[in-house]
Structures are given as structure tokens and as C-alpha cells.
Design a protein around this motif. Structure first.
Motif, mmCIF file in Angstrom:
data_model
loop_
_atom_site.group_PDB
_atom_site.id
_atom_site.type_symbol
_atom_site.label_atom_id
_atom_site.label_comp_id
_atom_site.label_asym_id
_atom_site.label_seq_id
_atom_site.Cartn_x
_atom_site.Cartn_y
_atom_site.Cartn_z
ATOM 1 N N LEU A 228 47.887 9.294 -32.348
ATOM 2 C CA LEU A 228 47.072 10.321 -31.695
ATOM 3 C C LEU A 228 47.509 11.723 -32.098
ATOM 4 N N ILE A 229 48.802 11.934 -32.236
ATOM 5 C CA ILE A 229 49.283 13.235 -32.698
ATOM 6 C C ILE A 229 48.782 13.499 -34.116
ATOM 7 N N SER A 230 48.866 12.471 -34.965
ATOM 8 C CA SER A 230 48.418 12.624 -36.350
ATOM 9 C C SER A 230 46.921 12.893 -36.430
ATOM 10 N N MET A 231 46.150 12.228 -35.571
ATOM 11 C CA MET A 231 44.705 12.449 -35.593
ATOM 12 C C MET A 231 44.349 13.851 -35.099
ATOM 13 N N GLY A 232 45.101 14.369 -34.129
ATOM 14 C CA GLY A 232 44.886 15.739 -33.692
ATOM 15 C C GLY A 232 45.152 16.719 -34.821
ATOM 16 N N GLU A 233 46.237 16.491 -35.558
ATOM 17 C CA GLU A 233 46.559 17.355 -36.693
ATOM 18 C C GLU A 233 45.496 17.251 -37.782
ATOM 19 N N ARG A 271 44.065 17.957 -29.333
ATOM 20 C CA ARG A 271 44.577 16.698 -28.804
ATOM 21 C C ARG A 271 43.557 15.609 -29.089
ATOM 22 N N ALA A 272 44.033 14.413 -29.394
ATOM 23 C CA ALA A 272 43.144 13.291 -29.671
ATOM 24 C C ALA A 272 43.439 12.152 -28.710
ATOM 25 N N SER A 273 42.397 11.434 -28.325
ATOM 26 C CA SER A 273 42.558 10.214 -27.542
ATOM 27 C C SER A 273 41.566 9.195 -28.067
ATOM 28 N N LEU A 274 41.873 7.938 -27.868
ATOM 29 C CA LEU A 274 41.052 6.855 -28.407
ATOM 30 C C LEU A 274 39.858 6.586 -27.497
ATOM 31 N N ARG A 275 38.663 6.552 -28.091
ATOM 32 C CA ARG A 275 37.448 6.226 -27.332
ATOM 33 C C ARG A 275 37.045 4.773 -27.542
ATOM 34 N N SER A 276 36.882 4.364 -28.810
ATOM 35 C CA SER A 276 36.442 2.996 -29.075
ATOM 36 C C SER A 276 36.816 2.587 -30.494
ATOM 37 N N VAL A 277 36.881 1.279 -30.702
ATOM 38 C CA VAL A 277 37.183 0.699 -32.009
ATOM 39 C C VAL A 277 36.073 -0.282 -32.348
#
Length: 416
Positions: A228-233, A271-277
Motif C-alpha cells: 500500500l505504501i508503494s502504491m501510494g508512491e 495513501r492507498a487502500s485495497l478496494r477489490s481484486v
């Protein structure tokens, strides 16, 4: 930074003909699998002639669409008592080429032709030698010859690699079981280093093997703090570099308006959070197992809006990406294969994030930065191009805005 850290040395190259790429949707699973192969070290390429054919097709379609729209509006105007206020913008061929060059660049690299290959291709057409041919009084096939000879030339110059040539054009290139002269001599000394496929499925079968997926493990990895940190970056870096704005949800600016949708130009402190896969797949590529998936993230933080308004505030978007990662929670080595423009969140979802920084104007700060422009120019070396001077000013302004926005965000966290 999101990347794959153990890329393998490429031992083969997959060279695609135009008909194979045209048959792909650039956002389907087959295209993503080609991107995955590139990400783990295999080369996926198209000859320069294929690239030009693909771009020319897009440009011509753009021009035809423009002409059809202009004709339709002209016909509408003829049958309208008043002067319509709609008009078709001028066709922008270079913008179309630039867009599709970047789009195809996420999928393949381009192999430039040598002067020798180009000369040989014209010789074959002049003499109607395969893959060229004679149709009535006309001789055709120069482009096919350039494509074929580019693949042959690559195989001869890279004897440590296997060339997988992929074309569904069996009329001109055959099916790989035998070739007419002089094509038979082209491959005579290549042995089993030149493999001719007629379908992309054959390539995928050669390079990958489907395995079972662990959906619980995949969700755990994609929702981990590290990812999630990496996706925010990644969102901050990639979406801030776009040439176009994207919609996001913000706090309403009007009385009684809970949320609003605004066009953002980039993110700060995301900030990133997971919604769906979705579309989770597992493959064995070489000695390693890899997962691919279409993942939707919730991206939130401080966004800045427009080049002229210089406003900023809390914002949220849904960001869809196609990703590649290993089923190893300790070291997922996730990479982004492709991504779409973000979409705004629903009002309910945005409000659930608890963001409270109202959209504020940064125009006074922008004015200060612009006042510093002469000083920045004086710091530049004498004779520096004007465009570069402008870039320095823009960079300084951007950096100052981001520092201000991060400070705002830090204040917001302290208050919480």
C-alpha cells in the motif's frame, strides 16, 4: 519504488507481426501476460515496420472519424434554421501518434531495421520474391519483406537467443513448416533458434504454465502495508506526470454541498487502500511462480487542481491497475503492468475516509513563486534555452506547492 528485483537474463525474443498486435486489446489478459513476460526478463518486440503500420492505422482512423464527424455536423447545420454552436476540432495527428506510441510501448519494444534489410526488401519486391508477390501487373509485399527480414536479421545477429516469430499471415509467411525460396535460405542456418508461431496462444503456452491461485494469500499481499505504501508512491509519481487531468471526489465548496467532483492535476502525500481484486491468475514462468491481477485501489490524500487555479484539498479516487507479483508475502516484488485514469469515489465512500481538508486556493503562493522567476533565470547558465528556463521555474513552483501541501497534510494529522 515498485519493481521486480530479480529479472532474469533474456534468452529469447518474441517478435510479433502487425496482425497479432491488432488482434489484441491492450487491456486484456493476453496483453498483460506479454507485459509480465517483459517484466521478468523476456523480450517482446515488433519490427519498426509493424510499429509504423499500427500507428498509421490509428492515425487514418482518427482522420476518418474527424471527417465523418465534420460531415455530420455540416449536414446538421444545413438543416438547422439557426447557426449551431458545435464544431469539430482540427485533427491532431501528432497527438494521436504520441498517444499510441506510448500505449504500444507498454507492450513491446521496437526493433529498428538496418539499411541492408530495407534494401533487400525492395529487391525482393522488384523481383517478386517471397514474401513479396506479383498480383496481376503489380508487385507487392515490401512491408512484409521488411518485417520478415528484420526478424531474420535479429536472429543472425543474436546467436545466443531464440527468436519466436509470431504471425497469423500464413498467406505470405507460411505456417512455419516450410518456406519457398529464398525464405528457405533465410532460415537454413538458424536451426531451432528460429521458431515460427501462427497464434499468440502458442507463445503463451511455450513461456508460461497456469497454476493454482491462492486468493486469500493474494488479498493479504495486496493489502499489506508494504504494497500500500508503494502504491501510494506510485500514484503520486505516475499520476502527477500525466499530460491530462483526472476526476476525483473532494469536499463540496458550496453551502449544503457535501462532496464535489473536480479535475485533479496530481497528488501529494497519497495513501492507498485495497478496494477489490479481479481476474487473479497464477503462472509459472521459468523457475518462478507469478500472479497477475486487475486491482482497484482507493487513492486518497491531498490533490492539486489545474494549472491556473492553484487550489488543493482532500480528494479521493478509484485507481484500476493491472499488476504482477509473486505469491511471497515477505517479498512480493510487485510491478504495475498498466493503469487507467482514476475515477471519482462515490460520496458515501469518500466521506467514510474521514478527510477534512477543504479545497483552498494557493494562488498567493503561486504568485510568490512566479515573482522568483527572474532570480531563477539568473542562476541558469548563460545561453540556456528559454524552454529549459521555463522548466526550472515550473519545477520550482511545483516543488514549493508540494512542500506547502505536505505541510498542510502534516497539520491535518497533528490535529487528528
Amino acid at each position: 519504488m515498485i519493481q521486480i528485483s530479480d529479472q532474469i537474463e533474456a534468452q529469447s525474443v518474441i517478435i510479433l507481426d502487425a496482425c497479432i498486435v491488432r488482434g489484441l486489446s491492450l487491456d486484456d489478459s493476453s496483453a498483460d501476460l506479454l507485459r509480465a513476460l517483459r517484466a521478468v526478463g523476456e523480450r517482446v518486440a515488433i519490427p519498426w515496420m509493424v510499429a509504423e503500420e499500427l500507428l498509421a492505422q490509428r492515425v487514418l482512423s482518427h482522420q476518418e472519424g474527424h471527417d465523418a464527424a465534420a460531415a455530420a455536423l455540416a449536414n446538421y447545420a444545413r438543416h438547422t434554421p439557426w447557426k449551431p454552436r458545435y464544431q469539430v476540432e482540427k485533427p491532431d495527428v501528432e497527438r494521436v501518434r504520441k498517444h499510441w506510441t506510448a500505449a504500444f510501448g507498454t507492450l513491446v519494444e521496437t526493433l529498428p531495421p538496418s539499411p541492408a534489410a530495407m534494401q533487400a526488401a525492395f529487391f525482393r519486391e522488384a523481383n517478386a520474391l517471397p514474401p513479396c508477390k506479383k498480383q496481376g501487373r503489380n508487385k507487392t509485399g515490401t512491408r512484409d519483406a521488411v518485417i520478415w527480414l528484420s526478424a531474420i536479421e535479429y536472429a543472425r545477429e543474436h546467436r545466443e537467443e531464440t527468436v519466436c516469430f509470431v504471425s497469423g499471415n500464413t498467406t505470405d509467411f507460411g505456417k512455419g513448416s516450410g518456406y519457398p525460396p529464398p525464405m528457405d535460405q533465410d532460415v537454413a542456418d538458424l536451426g531451432d533458434r528460429f521458431i515460427h508461431f501462427t497464434k499468440l496462444d502458442e507463445v503463451i503456452e511455450r513461456f508460461t504454465k497456469r497454476t493454482e491461485t491462492d486468493e486469500v494469500l493474494a488479498a493479504e499481499i495486496l493489502g499489506s502495508r508494504t504494497v500500500l505504501i508503494s502504491m501510494g508512491e506510485a500514484a503520486e509519481k505516475r499520476l502527477g506526470a500525466l499530460s491530462e487531468t483526472f476526476p476525483c471526489t473532494t469536499l463540496g465548496r458550496e453551502v449544503g454541498q457535501e462532496t464535489a467532483v473536480m479535475s485533479a492535476a496530481g497528488w501529494v502525500a497519497v495513501r492507498a487502500s485495497l478496494r477489490s481484486v479481479d481476474k487473479l491468475r497464477a503462472y509459472r514462468i521459468g523457475e518462478h511462480e507469478w500472479y497477475t491481477a486487475v486491482v482497484r485501489w482507493r487513492i486518497s490524500g491531498i490533490a492539486y487542481f489545474g494549472d491556473g487555479d492553484f487550489s488543493a484539498g482532500s480528494a479521493g479516487s478509484s485507481w484500476t491497475t493491472s499488476v504482477l507479483f509473486t505469491p511471497d508475502a515477505a517479498n512480493p516484488r510487485l510491478t504495475i503492468l498498466r493503469y487507467d485514469l482514476p475515477l471519482p469515489l462515490s460520496s458515501e465512500e469518500f466521506m467514510s475516509l474521514g478527510l477534512n481538508q477543504a479545497v483552498i486556493s494557493l494562488a498567493p503562493l503561486a504568485d510568490v513563486i512566479l515573482m522568483l522567476a527572474p532570480a531563477i533565470k539568473k542562476l541558469a547558465p548563460r545561453g540556456l534555452p528559454r524552454a529549459y528556463e521555463g522548466a526550472l521555474v515550473k519545477q520550482a513552483r511545483q516543488s514549493a506547492l508540494e512542500r506547502r501541501l505536505k505541510a498542510v497534510l502534516a497539520d491535518e494529522e497533528d490535529d487528528a
